[in-house]
Design a protein around this motif. Structure first.
Motif, PDB file in Angstrom:
ATOM      1  N   ASP A  26       0.833  -1.193   0.000  1.00 20.47           N
ATOM      2  CA  ASP A  26       0.000   0.000   0.000  1.00 20.47           C
ATOM      3  C   ASP A  26       0.876   1.254   0.000  1.00 20.47           C
ATOM      4  O   ASP A  26       2.107   1.179  -0.004  1.00 20.47           O
ATOM      5  CB  ASP A  26      -0.961  -0.004   1.192  1.00 20.47           C
ATOM      6  N   PHE A  28       1.638   3.517   2.207  1.00 19.48           N
ATOM      7  CA  PHE A  28       2.554   3.774   3.327  1.00 19.48           C
ATOM      8  C   PHE A  28       3.903   3.100   3.099  1.00 19.48           C
ATOM      9  O   PHE A  28       4.962   3.720   3.252  1.00 19.48           O
ATOM     10  CB  PHE A  28       1.922   3.277   4.630  1.00 19.48           C
ATOM     11  N   TRP A  29       3.879   1.829   2.738  1.00 21.50           N
ATOM     12  CA  TRP A  29       5.130   1.108   2.534  1.00 21.50           C
ATOM     13  C   TRP A  29       5.870   1.609   1.305  1.00 21.50           C
ATOM     14  O   TRP A  29       7.105   1.657   1.284  1.00 21.50           O
ATOM     15  CB  TRP A  29       4.843  -0.380   2.436  1.00 21.50           C
ATOM     16  N   ARG A  31       5.811   4.677   0.302  1.00 21.06           N
ATOM     17  CA  ARG A  31       6.402   5.955   0.700  1.00 21.06           C
ATOM     18  C   ARG A  31       7.690   5.733   1.491  1.00 21.06           C
ATOM     19  O   ARG A  31       8.681   6.453   1.300  1.00 21.06           O
ATOM     20  CB  ARG A  31       5.385   6.743   1.518  1.00 21.06           C
ATOM     21  N   ILE A  32       7.687   4.737   2.361  1.00 20.34           N
ATOM     22  CA  ILE A  32       8.929   4.408   3.074  1.00 20.34           C
ATOM     23  C   ILE A  32      10.022   4.014   2.087  1.00 20.34           C
ATOM     24  O   ILE A  32      11.182   4.422   2.213  1.00 20.34           O
ATOM     25  CB  ILE A  32       8.668   3.273   4.087  1.00 20.34           C
ATOM     26  N   GLU A 171       2.668   7.350  -5.770  1.00 17.55           N
ATOM     27  CA  GLU A 171       3.680   6.528  -5.114  1.00 17.55           C
ATOM     28  C   GLU A 171       4.166   5.395  -6.008  1.00 17.55           C
ATOM     29  O   GLU A 171       5.366   5.108  -6.073  1.00 17.55           O
ATOM     30  CB  GLU A 171       3.124   5.934  -3.800  1.00 17.55           C
ATOM     31  N   LEU A 287       9.803   6.166  10.761  1.00 20.00           N
ATOM     32  CA  LEU A 287       8.487   6.058  10.145  1.00 20.00           C
ATOM     33  C   LEU A 287       7.726   4.855  10.681  1.00 20.00           C
ATOM     34  O   LEU A 287       6.513   4.928  10.948  1.00 20.00           O
ATOM     35  CB  LEU A 287       8.640   5.964   8.625  1.00 20.00           C
ATOM     36  N   THR A 290       6.638   5.568  14.237  1.00 16.03           N
ATOM     37  CA  THR A 290       5.502   6.480  14.272  1.00 16.03           C
ATOM     38  C   THR A 290       4.198   5.738  14.008  1.00 16.03           C
ATOM     39  O   THR A 290       3.186   5.979  14.667  1.00 16.03           O
ATOM     40  CB  THR A 290       5.697   7.595  13.236  1.00 16.03           C
ATOM     41  N   ARG A 291       4.221   4.817  13.061  1.00 20.18           N
ATOM     42  CA  ARG A 291       2.999   4.079  12.729  1.00 20.18           C
ATOM     43  C   ARG A 291       2.580   3.134  13.855  1.00 20.18           C
ATOM     44  O   ARG A 291       1.384   2.974  14.131  1.00 20.18           O
ATOM     45  CB  ARG A 291       3.193   3.295  11.434  1.00 20.18           C
TER      46      ARG A 291
END
Length: 372
Positions: A26, A28-29, A31-32, A171, A287, A290-291
């Motif tokens: 997804d 989030f991953w 973006r990391i 992304e 990151l 934070t999650r």
């Protein structure tokens, strides 16, 4: 004897795996991964400067800012409004030019003195970013224009694009752009290290006197290393700007330069793969914390006033401890640690029957003489 997997096959399988990830992960991953790839590009450049050439730099954040803001201004309004690909290329060259202006200092100063000199760049750059409102947008920063090539936008959702039933947004598109840039960085850096320039820089790091005796121009190679490192940082800044979609001055401070030093120390000085591994560790850790802050002990979620440590601070404590452990037990970083583990496991995994014992023939055996 055990059969080893060819190195080319490992590279191909790794590339295929990285190319397939956007179909399963997804945003989030992804973006990391984007932030990690941008950090790896910048860390490779700093690794060439500090790990290979032996020059301490605390100003890497300044050249990242030059790349990020250079692209934003060259491609945006107010600004020349150049085509985004040309703006990205010019931003990288602009970072190299900034490194070239500083290279006379880098060519004559070394050690802690060079570190203090580059530290001044961070504070000077931060002041310029805050005061040059017409170019940088001041304290609030500027929005980053999306990168497009031939009508195809990489960093904007744009028109719907669906591949194999998976919608490709910003992304996913930037993921492949980051892979291409990281692969190019990896290839050029390894070629540089294995060629004559890399050997000359390594000789400078070990002994300037010996390098000069062998015919290495000390000042010129030092300056060239600084310029090349600045260009890598500028490229990382462009990719970071595209991933963030907005650039602000506070991001490009001293803490960012310290983070990059932590990357190359943890990964292993003078190693391209080690710099990339250290960049992934230092970038992804805050990151992830934070999650999952609500599931970690002693870590508070962002925005709460409960007693505890924030995820960013906790991440800094952890990789600060990692630096101490690396310096004490693995001075060559993660790269060297992996190499030693592979060396120890190789005899066990590749153990084969011992070679037959060669016994001398009867004619070759000397008869023992007894003492009368």
């Amino acid at each position: 004897m055990s059969e080893r997997i060819p190195k080319g096959a490992v590279v191909l399988l790794t590339a295929l795996l990285l190319c397939a990830l956007p179909f399963y992960l997804d945003a989030f991953w992804l973006r990391i991964g984007l932030f990690s790839m941008a950090a790896a590009i910048g860390a490779v450049g700093l690794g060439l400067l500090t790990g290979t050439a032996g020059q301490l730099s605390l100003g890497h954040a300044f050249f990242l800012a030059v790349g990020a803001y250079g692209y934003t201004w060259l491609a945006g309004e107010p600004g020349p409004g150049l085509p985004t690909v040309l703006a990205a290329l010019l931003a990288v060259l602009l970072a190299g030019a900034a490194g070239g202006l500083f290279s006379p200092v880098a060519g004559r100063v070394r050690g802690i003195y060079l570190g203090v000199a580059t530290l001044a760049l961070v504070f000077l750059g931060h002041h310029v970013l805050l005061t040059a409102d017409s170019v940088t947008g001041g304290f609030n920063g500027r929005s980053v224009p999306p990168l497009s090539l031939g009508g195809f936008s990489f960093s904007d959702d744009g028109p719907g694009l669906v591949l194999l039933g998976v919608p490709f947004g910003a992304e996913e598109r930037l993921w492949y752009l980051g892979l291409v840039l990281l692969a190019g960085t990896w290839w050029t850096a390894r070629g540089l290290l294995r060629g004559r320039p890399g050997r000359a820089l390594a000789a400078l790091r070990d002994s300037e006197t010996a390098a000069a005796v062998m015919g290495v121009d000390v000042a010129r190679h030092r300056s060239a290393a600084f310029v090349v490192s600045s260009m890598y940082a500028g490229l990382a800044g462009v990719l970071l700007a595209l991933a963030f979609r907005r650039v602000v001055p506070d991001y490009f401070g001293l803490a960012l330069s310290v983070d990059y030093l932590a990357m190359i120390v943890i990964g292993g000085l003078g190693s391209v793969a080690g710099a990339a591994a250290g960049a992934v560790f230092v970038t992804a850790l805050p990151l992830l914390m934070t999650r999952y802050a609500d599931q970690l002990p002693l870590v508070t979620t962002p925005g709460t006033t409960d007693g505890g440590v924030g995820p960013t601070e906790a991440a800094r404590y952890l990789y600060g401890a990692a630096i101490v452990l690396v310096l004490l037990y693995a001075p060559d970083g993660l790269r060297g640690l992996v190499r030693r583990v592979r060396t120890r496991l190789r005899p066990a995994s590749g153990a084969s029957a011992p070679p037959p014992t060669v016994r001398p023939t009867a004619s070759a055996v000397r008869t023992k003489e007894h003492t009368p």
